[in-house]
Structure formats: structure tokens, C-alpha cells
Write a protein that holds these residues in place. Structure first.
Motif, short mmCIF file in Angstrom:
data_model
loop_
_atom_site.label_atom_id
_atom_site.label_comp_id
_atom_site.label_asym_id
_atom_site.label_seq_id
_atom_site.Cartn_x
_atom_site.Cartn_y
_atom_site.Cartn_z
N ASN A 158 -21.21 101.25 -24.13
CA ASN A 158 -21.23 100.65 -22.89
C ASN A 158 -21.21 99.12 -23.26
O ASN A 158 -22.39 98.27 -22.97
CB ASN A 158 -22.27 101.09 -21.93
N ARG A 159 -20.41 98.33 -23.91
CA ARG A 159 -20.34 97.28 -24.76
C ARG A 159 -19.01 96.59 -24.80
O ARG A 159 -18.09 97.04 -24.40
CB ARG A 159 -20.71 97.40 -26.14
N VAL A 160 -19.08 95.28 -24.52
CA VAL A 160 -17.84 94.33 -24.56
C VAL A 160 -18.16 93.18 -25.70
O VAL A 160 -19.28 92.90 -25.82
CB VAL A 160 -17.57 93.76 -23.16
N PHE A 161 -17.13 93.11 -26.42
CA PHE A 161 -17.17 92.05 -27.23
C PHE A 161 -15.85 91.26 -27.18
O PHE A 161 -14.73 91.72 -27.11
CB PHE A 161 -16.94 92.66 -28.84
N SER A 162 -15.82 89.75 -27.34
CA SER A 162 -15.05 88.87 -27.15
C SER A 162 -15.11 87.61 -27.67
O SER A 162 -16.07 87.23 -28.33
CB SER A 162 -14.76 88.58 -25.54
N GLY A 163 -13.62 86.97 -28.02
CA GLY A 163 -13.84 85.73 -28.90
C GLY A 163 -12.66 84.84 -28.28
O GLY A 163 -11.53 85.35 -27.98
N THR A 164 -13.08 83.57 -28.37
CA THR A 164 -11.92 82.74 -27.80
C THR A 164 -12.04 81.73 -28.94
O THR A 164 -12.82 80.69 -29.30
CB THR A 164 -12.41 82.06 -26.54
N LEU A 165 -10.59 81.20 -29.32
CA LEU A 165 -10.35 80.05 -30.37
C LEU A 165 -9.78 79.04 -29.47
O LEU A 165 -8.56 79.50 -28.91
CB LEU A 165 -9.72 80.55 -31.59
N GLY A 166 -10.13 77.97 -29.28
CA GLY A 166 -9.36 76.84 -28.55
C GLY A 166 -9.11 75.70 -29.26
O GLY A 166 -10.00 75.17 -30.06
N LEU A 167 -7.99 75.18 -29.19
CA LEU A 167 -7.22 74.06 -30.30
C LEU A 167 -6.83 72.94 -29.08
O LEU A 167 -5.96 73.43 -28.23
CB LEU A 167 -6.41 74.40 -31.30
N GLY A 168 -7.13 71.77 -29.25
CA GLY A 168 -6.47 70.47 -28.39
C GLY A 168 -6.15 69.62 -29.11
O GLY A 168 -6.59 69.01 -30.19
N HIS A 169 -5.23 68.73 -28.44
CA HIS A 169 -4.61 67.55 -29.28
C HIS A 169 -4.59 66.53 -28.04
O HIS A 169 -3.83 66.91 -27.00
CB HIS A 169 -3.55 67.85 -30.02
N SER A 215 -7.56 84.45 -26.89
CA SER A 215 -8.78 85.21 -26.80
C SER A 215 -8.48 86.57 -27.09
O SER A 215 -7.39 87.28 -26.84
CB SER A 215 -9.37 85.34 -25.30
N LEU A 216 -9.62 87.50 -27.55
CA LEU A 216 -9.36 88.92 -27.87
C LEU A 216 -10.60 89.46 -27.13
O LEU A 216 -11.70 88.80 -27.29
CB LEU A 216 -9.36 89.26 -29.30
N LEU A 217 -10.29 90.60 -26.62
CA LEU A 217 -11.67 91.42 -25.89
C LEU A 217 -11.48 92.96 -26.35
O LEU A 217 -10.28 93.48 -26.12
CB LEU A 217 -11.68 91.20 -24.27
N GLY A 218 -12.43 93.45 -26.89
CA GLY A 218 -12.63 95.14 -26.84
C GLY A 218 -13.84 95.52 -25.98
O GLY A 218 -14.90 94.95 -26.13
N ALA A 219 -13.62 96.54 -25.38
CA ALA A 219 -14.77 96.95 -24.51
C ALA A 219 -14.71 98.32 -24.22
O ALA A 219 -13.59 99.09 -23.84
CB ALA A 219 -14.70 96.30 -23.29
N GLN A 220 -15.83 98.99 -24.12
CA GLN A 220 -16.15 100.37 -23.61
C GLN A 220 -16.97 100.24 -22.42
O GLN A 220 -18.01 99.57 -22.56
CB GLN A 220 -16.77 101.36 -24.64
N SER A 221 -16.66 101.19 -21.29
CA SER A 221 -17.47 100.90 -20.09
C SER A 221 -17.86 102.05 -19.62
O SER A 221 -17.18 102.98 -19.38
CB SER A 221 -16.98 99.73 -19.06
N ALA A 250 -11.93 102.31 -21.19
CA ALA A 250 -12.16 101.28 -22.65
C ALA A 250 -10.86 100.74 -22.66
O ALA A 250 -9.65 100.98 -22.13
CB ALA A 250 -12.08 102.40 -23.70
N SER A 251 -10.71 99.39 -23.41
CA SER A 251 -9.70 98.38 -23.22
C SER A 251 -9.84 97.45 -24.43
O SER A 251 -10.84 97.42 -25.08
CB SER A 251 -9.55 97.64 -21.94
N PHE A 252 -8.57 97.33 -24.92
CA PHE A 252 -8.28 96.33 -25.81
C PHE A 252 -7.38 95.31 -25.61
O PHE A 252 -6.21 95.78 -25.12
CB PHE A 252 -8.12 96.67 -27.36
N GLU A 253 -7.68 94.00 -25.68
CA GLU A 253 -6.52 92.98 -24.59
C GLU A 253 -6.78 91.81 -25.61
O GLU A 253 -7.64 91.50 -26.36
CB GLU A 253 -7.40 92.60 -23.47
N GLY A 254 -5.64 91.09 -25.49
CA GLY A 254 -5.55 89.69 -25.94
C GLY A 254 -4.79 88.82 -25.06
O GLY A 254 -3.76 89.19 -24.11
N SER A 255 -5.20 87.40 -25.07
CA SER A 255 -4.37 86.53 -23.86
C SER A 255 -4.38 85.31 -24.74
O SER A 255 -5.24 84.79 -25.88
CB SER A 255 -5.10 86.26 -22.89
#
Length: 578
Positions: free
Chosen positions: A167-178, A191-197, A213-218
Motif C-alpha cells: 500500500n505504497r506510492v512512489f513518484s518523482g518529478t524533474l522540472g526544467l525551465g528557461h 513525472s513518474l509514479l508507481g503505486a500499489q493500493s 496497482a499502476s505505473f504511470e508517466g507524464s
């Protein structure tokens, strides 16, 4: 000057503990007819709530450490924080919330409660308990990592948020701007996300929930031009979602397994200021903004980190204008479902248009520089919605009467006068539901509501309010009209220092035009409270409250003739230490 705390020297140390104790009791009551056994309604009781909060920040050079924590307690099982999941076994003293953070070199580590994510379909304002890490990448961007429990939780048992392996969720986001001064700014986020609920069961509903359960990217892009007249926000999300086998649901039976679904979702929001800061007069700047919204979420799309409506495509346009404090908003939306064009499913289309106008007549028609309260503020709003099925599904076992075709219209004006210490207003609303599907074309409903409300506060210590509502509900199919009238009041008085006297009540009458149903309800509440400053940092407050209700209901069609009466006297006290 340095401050010593925990054996170390700090530039500043700000610690703020607070404690709130109280008692809430019902010393006498009467209800007729008496409540059914097992409903949990108590004639008399004495509950002792407790809340302890703490907050603090320590700073030295570029290092900072801080945190907040809240603990709540009660002597009544149904008021315990985990009563919805644990029932009578819920701890009476429990952890409500906590968050600990450390900052160094511009980076921040947070443990405890957090809210994370700005990707609309992946993870959007996801609140839970766990840990986050935010690292700035010079001036070009930042990196954020987050992980924790798959739902928002309370209590001591899963203190870190990582103690339930499925019952965990892990996610990360990398943002680059100019930013280019002549052109504007752009920021790209991946962003990426992996989760089990495995959602917690609801003790009161005895529900059996399903594992997910899901694995996603955006990818998300946010941009604006140099003057910020043009603003764009768009994103694309790809999700692989699965309902794994759950022994609690399978119960040892041969169950057809579900298949993982990989689906996409995207959106685009764009706005442009056609007119900005153009001065009609010295006090009336004019603005005009046009915006466009588009969203498409494929069938069976699902994300554990965000709430979405799958199998839906919609497009919207809005025009928002203002001239000083006068405003006008126009909008329209087109939407439809069944994006996969499944023959056995009903395809529904929605058309919506709305308008809202606000006109403060005093600033436009009154004498400049003078306060003239007899000029009212006027507003008018209208919303029109048409929902209909495109055709009869050939393989869906539908008949013509089950294909929706409904037009709903809600509109009405309002007017309000306000002066020094007083206000009076009137609001009128009409809700018209026009059903047009086969065999249901007479199932139309029309509601009309008139509301008059006023308030008066001649001095700071006195406040009075009065309102009257007349509602008419017309059912064309039953050839019936029901009317409801309500009169309500509220009053407050500060008779002496730190004291308060409050009263509120209402009388409601209702029935239909043929006099087959009649209802009458009375409600009255009186409360007297007194506060005391015991010593510096310690304050208390006491109250006594009396509530009385009375209700009569008569229905000749269903042979109902009943009366409900009740009253109660409550006492309470609180002690706050800060």
C-alpha cells in the motif's frame, strides 16, 4: 545573539506548543418518540476532548529544521480519529498529523504529512504520509521525489507511511525551465509514479475494497509570453493500471482474471488577455480575457495519485470581462463519452452554456466620492445544460425510453443593499428540468425560490439577522405543486466582557396544493458563554446551550401522521494553554 537549544547554538529558535482540554456534556434531554435501540443516540453524556499541538523552527546559517505535530484525544469511541476503520477498537488518543523538515543548501527533506504533485492526471495535490525530497538544480530547474502510503492516514501505527508493503506510492518529478526576456518563459516537467493500493475497509459500511496497482508517466509544459498575456498549460499522461488478484474477493472461486489496461489522458488550458489595464476612467480599468480548455481521458484510464473521469472528452471556451468592479463571464462546454465507440454502450453528449453578471450600481450611478447605500449591487446568473443520448445502442438491451434527452436551465437575479451596520438582499432562482425522451416527456420539474435576508448591527456588541424563503416545486408528471415557507432568525449579544449570548431559530411550513401532505418544523437554540484569562498564556471558556425541536408530518397518501419533539441542555468548558 545565539540561542542554545539541545546543546547547540542557533541564530533563532521559535517553539510554540499549545494544549487544549475540554469537556462537552449533555446533562438532560428528551426525545419523543424515543430513538431506536442500537442507533448510538445518547440521552446524557460527558465527553472529554483533548488536542495538543506543537510547532517550531530552528535556524543557523543556511540550515533550518522545523516541524509541526498534532495529537487528538477523546473519551467517546465514535469521535476517535480511526473510528471509521477500527470502530470501538480505535485508540482514544491518536496522532492526527505531523511533519518534520530539514533545509540545507537550498534542498528540503520532509518526513510526515505532505501534499505533492501538479500533474492533472498523474499525481495532483496527492496528500498522504511519507517523505519528500526537493532539490533545486541551479537556476535551470528542480527535482522532487516523494513516497509514502497510498491514502491519507492518521494514527501512530503507520508512523512513517512506509510500513504497509502493498500500500505504497512512489513518484518523482524533474522540472526544467528557461526564460528569454524578449520571448517569455517555458517550463517542462516529467513525472513518474508507481503505486500499489489496498484501501482501508470502512468499519461502518463493512465494505470489501479491491487492490490496485499502476505505473504511470507524464509530461507537462507550462509557458507564457514576455508580458504574460498568453498563458499555456498542457500535459500528457500514460498509465498502466491493474487490478491484481485479491484472495479476499476471490474466496477460492474460479474467477476470470482482469487484464492490465494501458491508457492515455491529455489536457490543454490556454488563456490570452485581449485587453489588459486599459483605463475607461481613472478608477475603472478594463480587462478582457479569452480562454480555452480541452481534455481527453481514454476509457479505463485510472491513476492512484489523481482523481479523473475516464472515457470523456470535453472542450470549453470562456470570455471574462471587467470594467472596474463590474464583471461579466460567458462560457460554453461540449463533452461526450464512449470514446471507444462500443456498440452496446450508450453515447451521451453534453452541451453547456452559462453567463454571470455583477453590477455594483453605486460606483456607476452614484455621486462620485459619496457613500450612497440606496444604490444596490445587482447580479444575474444563468446556466443551460442539454444532455442527450446520440442513438439507441443496437447491442445494449436499451429501449427508447432509456435514452436520455434532458434540458436543464437554472437562472435568477439578485439584488443587495448595504450600509454602515446593515444589509438587505433579495435573491430569486428558477430551476427548470425538461425531460424530452420517449415516454418521459412529461417528467418535468420546475422549482422557484424567493429569498429575502437582512442583517443589522447597530454597535459592535449587537448583531441581528432575519431571513424568509418561499420555495415552490412543480412536478408536471404528477400534476402536483409543493410549497415550502421558512422564516429564520439569528442574534448575538456581548452583554459584558468576554461573554456571549447567541440565539437562532426557524419555523418551516410545507405542503401541496391539494392538502394531502403537511409539514411543520420549529427549531430554537440558545447559548450563553463566558471566557476567562486565567494567567498569561492560559485561557478558558464555559458555555451552556439549550436546543429545542418540534416537527409534525402528515401524508394522507401513505397514511403518515407523526410528531417529533425533543430538547436538550448541554454544558461545556475548554482550557487552552499556549
Amino acid at each position: 545573539m545565539l540561542v542554545t537549544f539541545a546543546g547547540l547554538a542557533w541564530e533563532s529558535a521559535d517553539l510554540r506548543p499549545t494544549l487544549a482540554l475540554g469537556v462537552q456534556s449533555q446533562v438532560a434531554s428528551h426525545t419523543s418518540p424515543p430513538p431506536e435501540p442500537g442507533t448510538g443516540v445518547r440521552d446524557t453524556f460527558a465527553d472529554w476532548p483533548l488536542r495538543a499541538d506543537g510547532a517550531g523552527v530552528l535556524r543557523r546559517d543556511d540550515f533550518a529544521a522545523g516541524g509541526v505535530m498534532s495529537v487528538q484525544g477523546t473519551t467517546h469511541a465514535q469521535d476517535a480519529l480511526r473510528a471509521p476503520t477500527d470502530g470501538e477498537d480505535a485508540p482514544r488518543l491518536d496522532l492526527a498529523d505531523y511533519s518534520l523538515s530539514v533545509q540545507k543548501w537550498g534542498s528540503t527533506v520532509t518526513v510526515g504529512s505532505f501534499a505533492y504533485g501538479a500533474s492533472r492526471h498523474l499525481v495532483n495535490g496527492f496528500g498522504s504520509r511519507g517523505a519528500t525530497l526537493h532539490v533545486p538544480l541551479s537556476t535551470i530547474g528542480d527535482l522532487t521525489l516523494a513516497g509514502g502510503n497510498a491514502q491519507s492516514i492518521v494514527g501512530w501505527s503507520n508512523f512513517t507511511g512506509f510500513q504497509e508493503s502493498h500500500n505504497r506510492v512512489f513518484s518523482g518529478t524533474l522540472g526544467l525551465g528557461h526564460t528569454i526576456e524578449e520571448w517569455g518563459a517555458v517550463r517542462v516537467e516529467g513525472s513518474l509514479l508507481g503505486a500499489q493500493s489496498r484501501p482501508a475497509d470502512d468499519f461502518n459500511q463493512a465494505s470489501v475494497t479491491d487492490a490496485e496497482a499502476s505505473f504511470e508517466g507524464s509530461v507537462r509544459v507550462v509557458a507564457n509570453d514576455a508580458a504574460s498575456r498568453l498563458r499555456v498549460d498542457g500535459g500528457f499522461t500514460r498509465s498502466r493500471f491493474d487490478n491484481p488478484s485479491d484472495p479476499l474477493l476471490d474466496q477460492g472461486l474460479a474467477v476470470v482474471p482482469t487484464r492490465a489496461a494501458t491508457r492515455s489522458a491529455l489536457y490543454l488550458d490556454a488563456a490570452y488577455d485581449l485587453v489588459r489595464d486599459w483605463q475607461l476612467t481613472e478608477t475603472r480599468p478594463v480587462g478582457l480575457t479569452i480562454s480555452y480548455q480541452a481534455e481527453r481521458v481514454e476509457p479505463l484510464f485510472r491513476s492512484i495519485g489523481a482523481t479523473t473521469l475516464a472515457d470523456l472528452e470535453q472542450h470549453g471556451v470562456a470570455l471574462q470581462g471587467s470594467a472596474g468592479d463590474l464583471s461579466l463571464v460567458l462560457s460554453g462546454t461540449l463533452a461526450h463519452d464512449n470514446l471507444g465507440e462500443v456498440r452496446s454502450l450508450l453515447t451521451t453528449r453534453t452541451r453547456q452554456a452559462s453567463a454571470a453578471l455583477t453590477v455594483p450600481t453605486e460606483s456607476w450611478l452614484g455621486t462620485p466620492g459619496e457613500f450612497e447605500p440606496w444604490w444596490p449591487a445587482f447580479d444575474y446568473g444563468v446556466t443551460w445544460i442539454h444532455q442527450y443520448g446520440t442513438s439507441l445502442p443496437p447491442d445494449g438491451s436499451f429501449n427508447e425510453s432509456q435514452v436520455p434527452d434532458q434540458i436543464s436551465t437554472v437562472h435568477g437575479p439578485g439584488v443587495r443593499w448595504a450600509g454602515e451596520g446593515w444589509s438587505v438582499g433579495y435573491q430569486y432562482g428558477v430551476s427548470d428540468q425538461n425531460n424530452r425522451q420517449t415516454e418521459r416527456d412529461r417528467a418535468d420539474l420546475v422549482n422557484r425560490v424567493h429569498t429575502v435576508a437582512g442583517s443589522w448591527s447597530p454597535v459592535l456588541e449587537v448583531s441581528l439577522g432575519l431571513d424568509y424563503t418561499l420555495e415552490s416545486a412543480r412536478n408536471r408528471e404528477l400534476d402536483r405543486t409543493d410549497d415550502t415557507q421558512r422564516v429564520g432568525f439569528n442574534a448575538s449579544l456581548v452583554p459584558w466582557q468576554d461573554a456571549g449570548l447567541a440565539a437562532a431559530g426557524s419555523v418551516t411550513f410545507g405542503g401541496d396544493e391539494r392538502d394531502t401532505t403537511r409539514t411543520r418544523n420549529h427549531e430554537l437554540s440558545l447559548e450563553l458563554s463566558q471566557g476567562y484569562d486565567v494567567v498569561d498564556g492560559v485561557a478558558s471558556r464555559f458555555f451552556v446551550r439549550h436546543v429545542r425541536i418540534h416537527g409534525d408530518q402528515r401524508d394522507e397518501i401513505f397514511q403518515i401522521d407523526q410528531r417529533i419533539e425533543g430538547w436538550s441542555v448541554s454544558l461545556g468548558a475548554s482550557l487552552g494553554i499556549s
